[in-house]
Design an enzyme around this catalytic site. Structure first.
Site, PDB file in Angstrom:
ATOM      1  N   SER A  11       0.830  -1.208   0.000  1.00 42.98           N
ATOM      2  CA  SER A  11       0.000   0.000   0.000  1.00 42.98           C
ATOM      3  C   SER A  11       0.863   1.256   0.000  1.00 42.98           C
ATOM      4  O   SER A  11       0.591   2.210  -0.743  1.00 42.98           O
ATOM      5  CB  SER A  11      -0.931   0.007   1.214  1.00 42.98           C
ATOM      6  OG  SER A  11      -1.820  -1.081   1.157  1.00 42.98           O
ATOM      7  N   GLU A  32      -9.057   8.511  -7.547  1.00 45.52           N
ATOM      8  CA  GLU A  32      -7.883   8.803  -8.384  1.00 45.52           C
ATOM      9  C   GLU A  32      -6.920   7.617  -8.407  1.00 45.52           C
ATOM     10  O   GLU A  32      -6.352   7.291  -9.451  1.00 45.52           O
ATOM     11  CB  GLU A  32      -7.168  10.056  -7.876  1.00 45.52           C
ATOM     12  CG  GLU A  32      -6.031  10.519  -8.765  1.00 45.52           C
ATOM     13  CD  GLU A  32      -6.498  11.007 -10.116  1.00 45.52           C
ATOM     14  OE1 GLU A  32      -5.962  10.524 -11.138  1.00 45.52           O
ATOM     15  OE2 GLU A  32      -7.378  11.883 -10.166  1.00 45.52           O
TER      16      GLU A  32
END
Length: 126
Positions: free
Chosen positions: A21, A73
């Site tokens: 991540s 996004e």
């Protein structure tokens, strides 16, 4: 056929997932100018949200709407990267996927703008 990368469990899996991540956030920040702009918008708007928000729910909506823009996004960037990985050749389905992902970003921005406009109106206009 099993995926050799899916064998981790427990704390090891959580640590690796966190690393992936962070790598994704780093890649988005360094490689996507729209993501960088939206991160800086969030940074600048955070103190404004605490000042503008009338209670924790409104503050959470103001900040949550900006976080949603970042999330969408990231998904948009992931879709674009996957399509570019397959081929740079112009194709109707590739264009469609990229356009749909871009539309999702636009809708998240409009939602956020609407939430911020409503909070500003409640505070100063009405």
């Amino acid at each position: 056929m099993s995926n050799p990368y899916k064998g981790k469990t427990g704390l090891t899996r959580i640590l690796h997932a966190a690393g992936y991540s962070l790598a994704g956030l780093r890649a988005a920040y360094t490689g996507e100018s729209a993501f960088r702009q939206e991160v800086w918008l969030l940074i600048v708007a955070t103190p404004l949200a605490f000042w503008l928000g009338q209670g924790w729910v409104q503050t959470a909506l103001l900040l949550g709407s900006l976080m949603l823009v970042l999330i969408v996004e990231l998904l948009n960037s992931g879709i674009e990267a996957a399509i570019d990985r397959v081929s740079f050749e112009l194709h109707d389905l590739s264009k469609r996927a990229k356009d749909l992902a871009s539309a999702a970003v636009l809708l998240s921005l409009l939602l956020s703008a609407g939430i911020w406009a409503a909070a500003l109106w409640q505070r100063f206009g009405g």
